[in-house]
Scaffold this motif. Structure first.
Motif, PDB file in Angstrom:
ATOM      1  N   LEU A 261      22.362  20.690  61.959  1.00  0.00           N
ATOM      2  CA  LEU A 261      23.321  21.627  61.372  1.00  0.00           C
ATOM      3  C   LEU A 261      23.428  22.897  62.193  1.00  0.00           C
ATOM      4  O   LEU A 261      24.477  23.531  62.223  1.00  0.00           O
ATOM      5  CB  LEU A 261      22.936  21.932  59.920  1.00  0.00           C
TER       6      LEU A 261
ATOM      7  N   ILE B 122       3.558  21.027  62.601  1.00  0.00           N
ATOM      8  CA  ILE B 122       3.541  19.731  63.283  1.00  0.00           C
ATOM      9  C   ILE B 122       3.408  19.936  64.794  1.00  0.00           C
ATOM     10  O   ILE B 122       2.621  19.276  65.458  1.00  0.00           O
ATOM     11  CB  ILE B 122       4.829  18.939  62.948  1.00  0.00           C
TER      12      ILE B 122
ATOM     13  N   LYS C  97      21.818   8.050  48.339  1.00  0.00           N
ATOM     14  CA  LYS C  97      21.628   9.316  49.050  1.00  0.00           C
ATOM     15  C   LYS C  97      20.574   9.111  50.142  1.00  0.00           C
ATOM     16  O   LYS C  97      20.899   8.987  51.313  1.00  0.00           O
ATOM     17  CB  LYS C  97      21.252  10.445  48.072  1.00  0.00           C
TER      18      LYS C  97
ATOM     19  N   TYR D  63       8.112   8.941  60.198  1.00  0.00           N
ATOM     20  CA  TYR D  63       8.985   7.765  60.163  1.00  0.00           C
ATOM     21  C   TYR D  63       9.357   7.465  58.709  1.00  0.00           C
ATOM     22  O   TYR D  63       9.225   6.365  58.211  1.00  0.00           O
ATOM     23  CB  TYR D  63       8.280   6.569  60.831  1.00  0.00           C
TER      24      TYR D  63
ATOM     25  N   GLY E 109      13.853  18.448  59.943  1.00  0.00           N
ATOM     26  CA  GLY E 109      13.355  18.574  58.566  1.00  0.00           C
ATOM     27  C   GLY E 109      13.917  19.848  57.934  1.00  0.00           C
ATOM     28  O   GLY E 109      14.489  20.700  58.628  1.00  0.00           O
ATOM     29  N   HIS E 110      13.760  20.000  56.621  1.00  0.00           N
ATOM     30  CA  HIS E 110      14.511  21.054  55.932  1.00  0.00           C
ATOM     31  C   HIS E 110      14.118  22.476  56.326  1.00  0.00           C
ATOM     32  O   HIS E 110      14.970  23.328  56.502  1.00  0.00           O
ATOM     33  CB  HIS E 110      14.403  20.896  54.417  1.00  0.00           C
TER      34      HIS E 110
ATOM     35  N   ASN F 283      20.014  10.533  54.656  1.00  0.00           N
ATOM     36  CA  ASN F 283      18.823  10.867  55.440  1.00  0.00           C
ATOM     37  C   ASN F 283      18.719   9.966  56.670  1.00  0.00           C
ATOM     38  O   ASN F 283      18.301  10.405  57.739  1.00  0.00           O
ATOM     39  CB  ASN F 283      17.556  10.730  54.582  1.00  0.00           C
TER      40      ASN F 283
ATOM     41  N   CYS G  40       4.262   3.590  56.923  1.00  0.00           N
ATOM     42  CA  CYS G  40       5.363   3.996  57.809  1.00  0.00           C
ATOM     43  C   CYS G  40       4.992   3.770  59.270  1.00  0.00           C
ATOM     44  O   CYS G  40       5.861   3.417  60.087  1.00  0.00           O
ATOM     45  CB  CYS G  40       5.729   5.458  57.557  1.00  0.00           C
TER      46      CYS G  40
ATOM     47  N   LEU H 151      16.804  23.340  61.148  1.00  0.00           N
ATOM     48  CA  LEU H 151      17.374  21.997  61.328  1.00  0.00           C
ATOM     49  C   LEU H 151      18.514  21.966  62.345  1.00  0.00           C
ATOM     50  O   LEU H 151      19.535  22.590  62.186  1.00  0.00           O
ATOM     51  CB  LEU H 151      17.777  21.299  60.030  1.00  0.00           C
TER      52      LEU H 151
ATOM     53  N   GLU I 128       2.901   9.268  62.910  1.00  0.00           N
ATOM     54  CA  GLU I 128       2.859   9.123  61.448  1.00  0.00           C
ATOM     55  C   GLU I 128       1.444   9.343  60.935  1.00  0.00           C
ATOM     56  O   GLU I 128       0.464   9.151  61.654  1.00  0.00           O
ATOM     57  CB  GLU I 128       3.331   7.727  61.013  1.00  0.00           C
TER      58      GLU I 128
HETATM   59  P1  NAI Z   1      10.090  11.225  53.910  1.00  0.00           P
HETATM   60  O1  NAI Z   1       9.030  11.614  52.977  1.00  0.00           O
HETATM   61  O2  NAI Z   1      10.825   9.922  53.717  1.00  0.00           O
HETATM   62  O3  NAI Z   1       9.554  11.216  55.410  1.00  0.00           O
HETATM   63  C1  NAI Z   1       8.680  12.151  55.967  1.00  0.00           C
HETATM   64  C2  NAI Z   1       7.634  11.358  56.758  1.00  0.00           C
HETATM   65  O4  NAI Z   1       6.815  12.253  57.503  1.00  0.00           O
HETATM   66  C3  NAI Z   1       6.698  10.552  55.856  1.00  0.00           C
HETATM   67  O5  NAI Z   1       6.713   9.185  56.202  1.00  0.00           O
HETATM   68  C4  NAI Z   1       5.336  11.198  56.095  1.00  0.00           C
HETATM   69  O6  NAI Z   1       4.265  10.254  56.009  1.00  0.00           O
HETATM   70  C5  NAI Z   1       5.488  11.771  57.494  1.00  0.00           C
HETATM   71  N1  NAI Z   1       4.558  12.855  57.792  1.00  0.00           N
HETATM   72  C6  NAI Z   1       4.074  13.834  56.955  1.00  0.00           C
HETATM   73  N2  NAI Z   1       3.223  14.638  57.605  1.00  0.00           N
HETATM   74  C7  NAI Z   1       3.156  14.178  58.887  1.00  0.00           C
HETATM   75  C8  NAI Z   1       2.456  14.592  60.040  1.00  0.00           C
HETATM   76  N3  NAI Z   1       1.598  15.622  59.999  1.00  0.00           N
HETATM   77  N4  NAI Z   1       2.641  13.907  61.193  1.00  0.00           N
HETATM   78  C9  NAI Z   1       3.477  12.829  61.245  1.00  0.00           C
HETATM   79  N5  NAI Z   1       4.165  12.377  60.174  1.00  0.00           N
HETATM   80  C10 NAI Z   1       4.008  13.051  59.009  1.00  0.00           C
HETATM   81  O7  NAI Z   1      11.149  12.422  53.904  1.00  0.00           O
HETATM   82  P2  NAI Z   1      12.635  12.385  54.492  1.00  0.00           P
HETATM   83  O8  NAI Z   1      13.582  12.024  53.414  1.00  0.00           O
HETATM   84  O9  NAI Z   1      12.617  11.611  55.749  1.00  0.00           O
HETATM   85  O10 NAI Z   1      12.878  13.932  54.773  1.00  0.00           O
HETATM   86  C11 NAI Z   1      12.153  14.631  55.778  1.00  0.00           C
HETATM   87  C12 NAI Z   1      12.642  16.078  55.863  1.00  0.00           C
HETATM   88  O11 NAI Z   1      14.007  16.106  56.278  1.00  0.00           O
HETATM   89  C13 NAI Z   1      12.637  16.823  54.539  1.00  0.00           C
HETATM   90  O12 NAI Z   1      12.321  18.162  54.780  1.00  0.00           O
HETATM   91  C14 NAI Z   1      14.067  16.689  54.051  1.00  0.00           C
HETATM   92  O13 NAI Z   1      14.382  17.679  53.110  1.00  0.00           O
HETATM   93  C15 NAI Z   1      14.814  16.834  55.337  1.00  0.00           C
HETATM   94  N6  NAI Z   1      16.164  16.271  55.432  1.00  0.00           N
HETATM   95  C16 NAI Z   1      16.956  16.781  56.420  1.00  0.00           C
HETATM   96  C17 NAI Z   1      18.232  16.302  56.626  1.00  0.00           C
HETATM   97  C18 NAI Z   1      19.070  16.881  57.693  1.00  0.00           C
HETATM   98  O14 NAI Z   1      20.273  16.623  57.717  1.00  0.00           O
HETATM   99  N7  NAI Z   1      18.548  17.640  58.607  1.00  0.00           N
HETATM  100  C19 NAI Z   1      18.797  15.237  55.774  1.00  0.00           C
HETATM  101  C20 NAI Z   1      17.872  14.744  54.789  1.00  0.00           C
HETATM  102  C21 NAI Z   1      16.611  15.247  54.637  1.00  0.00           C
END
Ligand code: NAI
Length: 482
Positions: free
Chosen positions: A397, A330, A235, A270, A349-350, A240, A297, A394, A292
């Motif tokens: 979508l 952000i 997944k 990242y 992001g979500h 992602n 990352c 997001l 980041e």
């Molecule tokens: P992740 O945890 O792998 O990546 C998020 C990254 O953001 C981390 O590396 C973290 O260190 C960084 N981060 C946190 N705060 C920050 C800041 N203030 N400034 C810069 N970087 C920062 O999470 P993932 O899996 O990448 O998911 C991210 C979001 O996307 C979640 O909300 C997830 O639910 C959503 N998502 C959306 C999808 C879509 O189709 N739109 C698909 C899959 C996930």
């Protein structure tokens, strides 16, 4: 409209178009289709009443019909106000055998462009089963955790025996949740407690929802077991990453049609989504920069060839800004005020709290203008405009159609297997958060190899012994990172 029936969608006449796209998607979803075949006779989900809260797209339609093919009864809502594809929702409401005049499908409550009130009403409808004594589902399939949240909040207020005070709401969304809970507490002060007592478990799709589940587990508040589908390798390391690599530029292109090559783009975060998003823009010829907070990352981004910057370094010069952090605040209104004319801002992001939309609205003299649904220009007093996609929700979508079928087949094969696990083996899953065992993760990958013409090498017994694994897998220890 369909208000007198047990579903609500935008336009039933779109069902035939939706059905054609569902049939195209089925071909691209070998994981789901082979799970349908494997379990057709066994009907492992017979007796399951599944409430789904997940983007009501064509790919989700194939998931829903897979759950039904395995014996489940299903009710559905989308998990975002902009993500529904109305033709997919119509096809699900009508069903493969029904007609718009005589729909025979699955009760679905979803349309593109819901208000927040409507969104939480839809979630409540998906959780409310007419004719069931406890009123509810015995399984939840969640994306972002909103259905799970509503049940948990409901139980919390019922235990306290007091209706929530709507005037204490922190924002519009919170107000809508409190309004639903206020009303249901008036109607049946045990609604959510009864409903929760029947739920065998939830399977959660995304990083943000999984984060909420672990927090509830830590606080001792989790009411039923949960499977973290996101952290199946097949997944998060696929949907992602490769999903966003496809759907991020799709959203930007459909929203703006701006040439991406040569532009400067900033990706915030990242992680898995950030990695796919950065590649998506780089492949179009953009100069991509990363922000980041995590040194690992940040170092990965640097080694992948991206410049790692702070927002303040590039806020005045970059052309495209995309948040992917799952964190809040952000890009703030004061940042948007500094951006250049026609800068494009979006989030993948979500939730919609990565970009400070509330602050933007409050800037003195700023004017919002709708170019088309989900694309707005914001003009500042000095005449400068910026473009915000999907109002900060997001954008892949909201402005496009999300991830393509093949990658969602991986995600949804995990979802289906997770539903079967919890529903059929409740004794193996006491109330905690789990990930699927690795042999099931490997199974999901295996189901997708033939379609891509992959010829997998077979491990020989002596080689298997040498590296200390079984010939049939799993091939890696649980701590392996891929
Ligand atoms: P992740 O945890 O792998 O990546 C998020 C990254 O953001 C981390 O590396 C973290 O260190 C960084 N981060 C946190 N705060 C920050 C800041 N203030 N400034 C810069 N970087 C920062 O999470 P993932 O899996 O990448 O998911 C991210 C979001 O996307 C979640 O909300 C997830 O639910 C959503 N998502 C959306 C999808 C879509 O189709 N739109 C698909 C899959 C996930």
């Amino acid at each position: 409209t369909s208000t007198d029936q047990d579903f609500k969608v935008a336009d039933l006449s779109l069902a035939a178009y939706g059905r054609k796209e569902i049939e195209l998607a089925e071909h691209e979803m070998p994981g789901l289709m082979s799970i349908r075949k494997e379990y057709a006779a066994k009907q492992p989900l017979a007796g399951a009443r599944i409430t789904g809260s997940l983007h009501m797209t064509v790919q989700t339609a194939v998931l829903i019909e897979t759950l039904v093919a395995l014996g489940a009864q299903v009710r559905w809502a989308s998990c975002n106000i902009f993500s529904t594809q109305d033709h997919a929702a119509a096809a699900i409401a009508v069903g493969p055998k029904g007609t718009p005049e005589s729909p025979q499908g699955v009760p679905v409550f979803a349309w593109k462009g819901e208000t927040l009130e409507e969104y939480w009403w839809c979630t409540e409808q998906a959780l409310t089963w007419p004719g069931v004594t406890t009123g509810g589902p015995n399984m939840i399939l969640d994306d972002g955790g909103d259905a799970t949240l509503l049940v948990h909040k409901g139980v919390e207020y019922e235990k306290a025996g007091a209706a929530p005070d709507v005037s204490t709401a922190e924002n519009d969304e919170h107000r809508c949740v409190l309004q639903v809970l206020n009303r249901t507490l008036g109607e049946n002060p045990q609604k959510w407690t009864q409903l929760a007592s029947e739920i065998r478990g939830v399977t959660e799709e995304t990083t943000t929802g999984v984060h909420r589940l672990y927090e509830m587990q830590r606080a001792g508040e989790l009411l039923f077991p949960a499977i973290n589908v996101n952290d199946s390798v097949t997944k998060s390391k696929f949907d992602n990453k490769y999903g966003c690599r496809h759907s991020l530029i799709d959203g930007i292109n459909r929203g703006t049609d701006v040439l991406i090559g040569g532009k400067t783009a900033v990706i915030f975060g990242y992680g898995d989504v950030g990695k796919g998003s950065a590649e998506s823009l780089r492949a179009q010829g953009a100069r991509v920069m990363i922000t980041e907070i995590d040194p690992i990352c940040a170092l990965q981004a640097a080694m992948d060839g991206y410049q790692v910057v702070r927002l303040e370094d590039v806020v005045e010069t970059a052309d495209i800004f995309v948040t992917t952090t799952g964190n809040k605040d952000i890009i703030m209104a004061s940042d948007m005020a500094k951006m250049k004319h026609q800068a494009i801002i979006g989030n993948i992001g979500h939730f919609d709290n990565e970009i400070d939309m509330a602050g933007l609205e409050k800037i003195d003299g700023v004017v919002k203008d709708e170019i088309k649904p989900q694309v707005h220009s914001w003009t500042f007093k000095d005449g400068k405009k910026i473009i915000v996609l999907s109002e900060g929700r997001l954008l892949n979508l909201g402005n496009a159609t999300g991830h393509p079928s093949f990658v969602m087949s991986n995600s949804f094969a995990n979802q289906t297997i997770a539903q079967i696990e919890v529903f059929t083996k409740p004794e193996e899953y006491p109330t905690e958060v789990y990930v699927l065992p690795k042999h099931l993760d490997e199974k999901v990958a295996r189901l997708h190899l033939d379609a891509l013409g992959v010829r997998l090498t077979e491990l020989r017994p002596d080689q298997a012994e040498y590296i200390g694994v079984a010939v049939e897998g799993p091939y890696k220890p649980d701590h392996y990172r891929y």
